[in-house]
Write an enzyme that holds these catalytic residues in place. Sequence first.
Site, PDB file in Angstrom:
ATOM      1  N   CYS A 116     -40.416  21.563 -33.002  1.00 59.59           N
ATOM      2  CA  CYS A 116     -41.710  21.273 -33.613  1.00 59.59           C
ATOM      3  C   CYS A 116     -42.608  21.984 -33.129  1.00 59.59           C
ATOM      4  CB  CYS A 116     -41.686  19.784 -33.883  1.00 59.59           C
ATOM      5  SG  CYS A 116     -40.516  18.653 -34.456  1.00 59.59           S
ATOM      6  N   HIS A 257     -48.985  18.789 -35.692  1.00 54.78           N
ATOM      7  CA  HIS A 257     -47.572  18.804 -36.245  1.00 54.78           C
ATOM      8  C   HIS A 257     -47.360  17.419 -37.077  1.00 54.78           C
ATOM      9  CE1 HIS A 257     -43.386  18.220 -36.587  1.00 54.78           C
ATOM     10  NE2 HIS A 257     -43.227  17.303 -35.562  1.00 54.78           N
ATOM     11  N   ASN A 287     -41.803  14.969 -41.651  1.00 50.43           N
ATOM     12  CA  ASN A 287     -41.698  15.746 -40.569  1.00 50.43           C
ATOM     13  C   ASN A 287     -40.522  16.915 -40.720  1.00 50.43           C
ATOM     14  OD1 ASN A 287     -41.292  16.942 -38.185  1.00 50.43           O
ATOM     15  ND2 ASN A 287     -40.856  15.147 -36.965  1.00 50.43           N
TER      16      ASN A 287
HETATM   17  O1  UT7 Z   1     -41.019  15.803 -34.460  1.00 50.68           O
HETATM   18  C1  UT7 Z   1     -40.765  15.334 -33.301  1.00 50.68           C
HETATM   19  C2  UT7 Z   1     -41.768  14.413 -32.676  1.00 50.68           C
HETATM   20  N1  UT7 Z   1     -41.271  13.072 -33.200  1.00 50.68           N
HETATM   21  C3  UT7 Z   1     -42.211  12.161 -32.991  1.00 50.68           C
HETATM   22  O2  UT7 Z   1     -43.350  12.351 -32.692  1.00 50.68           O
HETATM   23  C4  UT7 Z   1     -41.786  10.874 -33.360  1.00 50.68           C
HETATM   24  C5  UT7 Z   1     -42.398   9.880 -32.469  1.00 50.68           C
HETATM   25  N2  UT7 Z   1     -42.197   8.348 -32.675  1.00 50.68           N
HETATM   26  C6  UT7 Z   1     -42.551   7.745 -33.852  1.00 50.68           C
HETATM   27  O3  UT7 Z   1     -43.000   8.149 -34.374  1.00 50.68           O
HETATM   28  C7  UT7 Z   1     -42.230   6.363 -33.739  1.00 50.68           C
HETATM   29  O4  UT7 Z   1     -41.840   5.984 -32.382  1.00 50.68           O
HETATM   30  C8  UT7 Z   1     -41.168   5.954 -34.935  1.00 50.68           C
HETATM   31  C9  UT7 Z   1     -41.817   6.152 -36.219  1.00 50.68           C
HETATM   32  C10 UT7 Z   1     -39.850   6.685 -34.741  1.00 50.68           C
HETATM   33  C11 UT7 Z   1     -40.849   4.548 -34.779  1.00 50.68           C
HETATM   34  O5  UT7 Z   1     -41.807   3.628 -34.825  1.00 50.68           O
HETATM   35  P1  UT7 Z   1     -42.084   2.408 -33.678  1.00 50.68           P
HETATM   36  O6  UT7 Z   1     -43.395   1.868 -34.116  1.00 50.68           O
HETATM   37  O7  UT7 Z   1     -42.349   3.177 -32.338  1.00 50.68           O
HETATM   38  O8  UT7 Z   1     -40.918   1.355 -33.955  1.00 50.68           O
HETATM   39  P2  UT7 Z   1     -39.765   1.126 -32.565  1.00 50.68           P
HETATM   40  O9  UT7 Z   1     -39.122   2.233 -32.497  1.00 50.68           O
HETATM   41  O10 UT7 Z   1     -40.801   0.522 -31.836  1.00 50.68           O
HETATM   42  O11 UT7 Z   1     -38.999   0.075 -33.495  1.00 50.68           O
HETATM   43  C12 UT7 Z   1     -39.634  -1.171 -33.927  1.00 50.68           C
HETATM   44  C13 UT7 Z   1     -38.984  -1.929 -34.775  1.00 50.68           C
HETATM   45  C14 UT7 Z   1     -37.428  -2.201 -33.769  1.00 50.68           C
HETATM   46  O12 UT7 Z   1     -36.902  -3.348 -34.352  1.00 50.68           O
HETATM   47  P3  UT7 Z   1     -37.094  -4.698 -33.263  1.00 50.68           P
HETATM   48  O13 UT7 Z   1     -36.323  -3.928 -32.018  1.00 50.68           O
HETATM   49  O14 UT7 Z   1     -38.569  -4.819 -32.852  1.00 50.68           O
HETATM   50  O15 UT7 Z   1     -36.134  -5.658 -33.842  1.00 50.68           O
HETATM   51  C15 UT7 Z   1     -36.489  -0.859 -34.737  1.00 50.68           C
HETATM   52  O16 UT7 Z   1     -35.368  -1.366 -34.853  1.00 50.68           O
HETATM   53  O17 UT7 Z   1     -38.463  -1.447 -35.910  1.00 50.68           O
HETATM   54  C16 UT7 Z   1     -37.137  -1.229 -36.190  1.00 50.68           C
HETATM   55  N3  UT7 Z   1     -36.985   0.079 -37.040  1.00 50.68           N
HETATM   56  C17 UT7 Z   1     -36.907  -0.038 -38.248  1.00 50.68           C
HETATM   57  N4  UT7 Z   1     -37.224  -1.073 -39.220  1.00 50.68           N
HETATM   58  C18 UT7 Z   1     -37.219  -0.657 -40.535  1.00 50.68           C
HETATM   59  C19 UT7 Z   1     -36.944   1.145 -36.390  1.00 50.68           C
HETATM   60  N5  UT7 Z   1     -36.493   1.953 -37.641  1.00 50.68           N
HETATM   61  C20 UT7 Z   1     -36.805   1.318 -38.708  1.00 50.68           C
HETATM   62  C21 UT7 Z   1     -36.750   1.710 -40.082  1.00 50.68           C
HETATM   63  N6  UT7 Z   1     -36.985   0.519 -41.032  1.00 50.68           N
HETATM   64  N7  UT7 Z   1     -36.541   2.842 -40.629  1.00 50.68           N
END
Ligand code: UT7
Length: 331
Positions: A116, A257, A287
Amino acid sequence: MEQFLRGVSLVGSGSAYLPLTLTNHTLSQLVDTSDEWITSRTGIRQRHLVSHGDSLGTLASQAARQALAMAGVEPGAVQLILLATSTPDDLFGSACQVQADLGATQAVAFDLTAACSGFVFALVTAAQYIRTGVFQTVVVVGADVLSRWTDWSDRSTCVLFGDGAGAVVLQASDRDRLLGFELCSDGSLNDHLKLPYQAVPDPLTPELSVQKGGFTPIAMNGREIYKFAVSRVPQVIEKALFRADLTTGDIDWLLLHQANQRILDAVAERLQVAPDRVLSNMANHGNTSAASIPLALDEAVRAGQIQVGDTIAAAGFGAGVTWGSAIFQWG
Ligand code: UT7
C-alpha cells in the site's frame, strides 16, 4: 547547449473505471457482517471489482492513458513506466504489458512492490531518475487487484479491499515540485500483514525436491496495523515536511492511503489538519492498496478540489511493513 531540467512536476492524473460494485449489503449476505459494522469501523460503503476480461494490466493501462491525455503527452514520449503493484498478472512483472498497451515504445518499464506504500515509493523513485537528468517524462501507476487474493470467507479482511488503478505523469521542469519525502521499512512487523507463498516440497528424485506451492490469501492483524499506522504515519509526514522546510500549516491537502476513515481522522487530528483538508474516497472504493493514493488524487483533481499549485502531503502505509510520505505541489 541542451538545458538539463532537473526539477519534477506532476502534470497529469488518471484512473481506471470499474463498473462492478460490491456493496456492504451484498457482503453481509456472504459473511457474518453488516453495513452498520463496516461503515462505522471503516467508513467503507462499497468497493469496485475488476470485470471479467479485465486484468491488472488493462486497469493500469487505462489509468495511464487518462493521465497522459490530461498531461497532453504522447505515449511515444514516455521514457519510463513504473508500475507499483503487489498483484501483477505475471510474477515476472506487468509493467511491460502496460508499455505495450500504451504503445510507449521508447519507455523502459518495470514493477515495484511495496504494497500500500507502493505509489509513494514509486513516485519518489521516478523522481530520482528525473532529478539526475536520466529521464524527462515518466508515468507512475499504482494498481492492485486485491480481490484475487482476498479470502472471501474471512470477514476481518474481505470487507476492506477493492480493486483499482490510478496514475500520474511526471515531467522534468525548471522548478522542483517534489518538495520533500521520507520512506521507511520495518520487516520485523512483516507478520502483521502478508500474502505469503506457501512452499510444498515436490520430489524430483528420491534425493532432490523443489518447492511447488502457491500464495495464500491476505492475512492481517488489523489492530496491530491500525496502531502502527496511527503512530508512524504522522511521524513520517512530519519528517517529509521538515525536509521540505514546511509545517502542517502549509498543507492544502492531506492525501493518505485510504485504509480506514478512522485512521485518516486520527492522523489528521495528530497533525492538526482540519477535516475539510483531508481527501477521502474510501466510502466508494475501500482499500485499493497501491491504487488508493493516485485514485483519490485523480478524483480530487477532476472534481476541481485540488488546484494547480496546491501543496499535498501524501502518505502510504502497509505490508512489509512499509510507510512513506511525499510532499508535492500539483501541476
Ligand atoms: O492497507 C493496509 C493497511 N491496513 C489497515 O490499515 C487496516 C488497519 N486496521 C483496521 O482498519 C481495523 O483494525 C479493522 C477495520 C481491520 C478492524 O476494526 P477494529 O475496530 O480494529 O476491530 P477488531 O479487529 O478489534 O474487532 C472487533 C470485533 C471483533 O469481535 P469481538 O472479538 O469483539 O467479539 C471481531 O471479530 O469486530 C469483529 N469483526 C467484525 N464484525 C462484523 C471483525 N470484522 C468484522 C466484520 N463484521 N467484518
